[in-house]
Design an enzyme around this catalytic site. Structure first.
Site, PDB file in Angstrom:
ATOM      1  CE  LYS A 186      -4.098  -2.191   0.135  1.00  0.00           C
ATOM      2  NZ  LYS A 186      -4.071  -3.410   0.120  1.00  0.00           N
TER       3      LYS A 186
HETATM    4  C1  LIG Z   1      -5.307  -4.009   0.885  1.00  0.00           C
HETATM    5  C2  LIG Z   1      -6.912  -3.887   0.797  1.00  0.00           C
HETATM    6  C3  LIG Z   1      -7.582  -4.639   2.003  1.00  0.00           C
HETATM    7  C4  LIG Z   1      -6.992  -5.391   3.125  1.00  0.00           C
HETATM    8  O1  LIG Z   1      -5.908  -4.724   3.599  1.00  0.00           O
HETATM    9  P1  LIG Z   1      -4.736  -5.685   4.349  1.00  0.00           P
HETATM   10  O2  LIG Z   1      -4.010  -4.874   5.127  1.00  0.00           O
HETATM   11  O3  LIG Z   1      -4.117  -6.388   3.292  1.00  0.00           O
HETATM   12  O4  LIG Z   1      -5.738  -6.753   5.326  1.00  0.00           O
HETATM   13  C5  LIG Z   1      -8.992  -4.096   2.105  1.00  0.00           C
HETATM   14  N1  LIG Z   1      -9.490  -3.461   1.082  1.00  0.00           N
HETATM   15  C6  LIG Z   1      -8.990  -3.016  -0.072  1.00  0.00           C
HETATM   16  C7  LIG Z   1      -9.744  -2.254  -1.168  1.00  0.00           C
HETATM   17  C8  LIG Z   1      -7.465  -3.285  -0.036  1.00  0.00           C
HETATM   18  O5  LIG Z   1      -6.954  -3.014  -1.145  1.00  0.00           O
END
Ligand SMILES: *Cc1c(COP(=O)(O)O)cnc(C)c1O
Length: 396
Positions: A186
């Site tokens: 992210k």
């Molecule tokens: C990455 C993501 C998540 C979940 O996040 P994690 O930290 O990987 O559990 C949820 N929703 C969206 C749209 C994402 O891209």
């Protein structure tokens, strides 16, 4: 979404401070921690940066979604409207709450279409959960109006859109609560981590207690804490928070670099006939993690998805065939494959996911490509990329 690209001295220094105290727990140990509270500092900084009343850090973005749903009282018997295009975690979190996800089409923002969301409302609908995909925004003003008119909760999955805004207000602040992910891919990373923001003090209290077994965190001695309701453990820890704290300080530099690099690629792409860009309701608030565009036809998009990497352009996503992000490939959801028996409401009252079809979403996603924007590109890298793009277009 490249926080991992910029892991450096700043992150190391923050982690070292934690290692020097030996206290990895975010709560208590008031003596030995010598005033070091990384998770708390991260929360304060995140709330300030986004202009939110409160922020709470948890162990993942998926955990943040679960904590948000629990804090808002979404559970068995409820329906939550979600888009057909998202990371599958959005759907998992609704199911984990015992609620039923109801899929509604996206539009050319690549996010939940307000009209489709309105059509999906039933008397069981409790919340609408738009997902701000690929760094940019849903039509969040229209969705907010819709929720207000229908008396529904607006809950934002902003996991992919940290630092993005609509008309100057941070995404994640339009709904009752908003969620972010700080996983490894992210915009900023804690290694693993997630965060919630809200302006509502009561929801904040619920979120921080629920994510630590329902403890109220009142007083110094954990043993004497009250637990006003049942919770679980979605706690973060000081090591992960320390990494995130250093990364958060780099957010504005990350955004500026992404916007610059995206602008250069977009200009080069705009020269190609038949390419149309994803609609962005407020372009100035785009966090610019991706450059997303539509080809006129599916066969052109498929050909380009092959030709781009063949000409050295990596980080290209053709979501229509992607297992993680689009409903078409979610066999396990369609069959409701669950390890344990599902709650009764889910067993008997959910739509037949196998029978659902989403031609409006398919018509968009089958023609959509996204290019990931990197921070580390030099001028030369960008030029090489643009040449690769030219060759790829010429070859299809
Ligand atoms: C990455 C993501 C998540 C979940 O996040 P994690 O930290 O990987 O559990 C949820 N929703 C969206 C749209 C994402 O891209």
């Amino acid at each position: 979404m490249p926080g991992f690209e910029i892991f450096g001295e700043e992150e190391r220094r923050e982690v070292q401070e934690v290692l020097d105290t030996g206290v990895l727990m975010r709560y208590n140990f008031d003596g030995p921690r010598r005033g070091i509270f990384k998770a708390r500092d991260f929360e304060t900084a995140l709330a300030k940066r986004l202009g939110a009343g409160h922020a709470h850090l948890v162990s993942s973005g998926t955990a943040a979604l679960q904590v948000m749903l629990a804090s808002c009282g979404v559970g068995a018997g409820d329906e939550v409207i979600v888009p057909t295009f998202t990371f599958v975690a959005t759907v998992e979190a609704v199911l984990a709450a015992g609620a039923a996800p109801v899929f509604a089409d996206i539009d050319e923002t690549l996010c939940l279409c307000p009209r489709a969301a309105e059509k999906a409302i039933t008397k069981r609908t409790k919340a609408i959960m738009p997902v701000h995909m690929c760094g940019s925004m849903a039509r969040i003003d229209a969705l907010k109006t819709l929720c207000r008119e229908k008396g529904l909760l607006l809950l934002e999955d902003a996991c992919q859109a940290l630092g993005a805004s609509f008309q100057g207000k941070a995404l994640g602040r339009f709904g009752r609560m908003g969620c972010f992910s700080f996983d490894y891919v992210k915009t900023i990373t804690c290694g693993e981590g997630g965060g919630l923001i809200t302006d509502d003090a009561d929801l904040y209290f619920k979120a921080q207690a629920f994510s630590d077994h329902g403890h109220d965190h009142v007083g110094q001695d954990r043993g004497a804490e009250g637990h006003p309701f049942i919770g679980l453990n979605f706690r973060t820890n000081e090591m992960n928070a320390a990494v995130g704290l250093a990364q958060l300080r780099k957010l504005d530099t990350i955004l500026a670099t992404q916007r610059k690099n995206k602008g250069i690629l977009k200009e080069a792409m705009a020269a190609h006939k038949g390419v149309r860009f994803r609609e962005i309701p407020d372009p100035s608030g785009d966090s610019a993690t991706h450059l997303s565009f539509f080809m006129e036809r599916e066969d052109q998009a498929r050909a380009l998805a092959k030709a781009l990497p063949a000409h050295g352009v990596d980080g290209v996503f053709y979501w229509y065939d992607n297992n993680w992000h689009y409903i078409r490939k979610w066999d396990h959801i369609q069959k409701m494959e669950s390890l344990a028996p599902l709650p009764l409401e889910l067993r008997h009252d959910v739509p037949d996911y196998k029978a659902l079809s989403h031609p409006a979403s398919d018509a968009i996603m089958s023609r959509t490509l996204s290019m990931q924007i990197r921070l580390g590109w030099t001028q030369e890298d960008l030029e090489t990329r643009i040449q690769g793009i030219e060759k790829a277009f010429a070859s299809i």
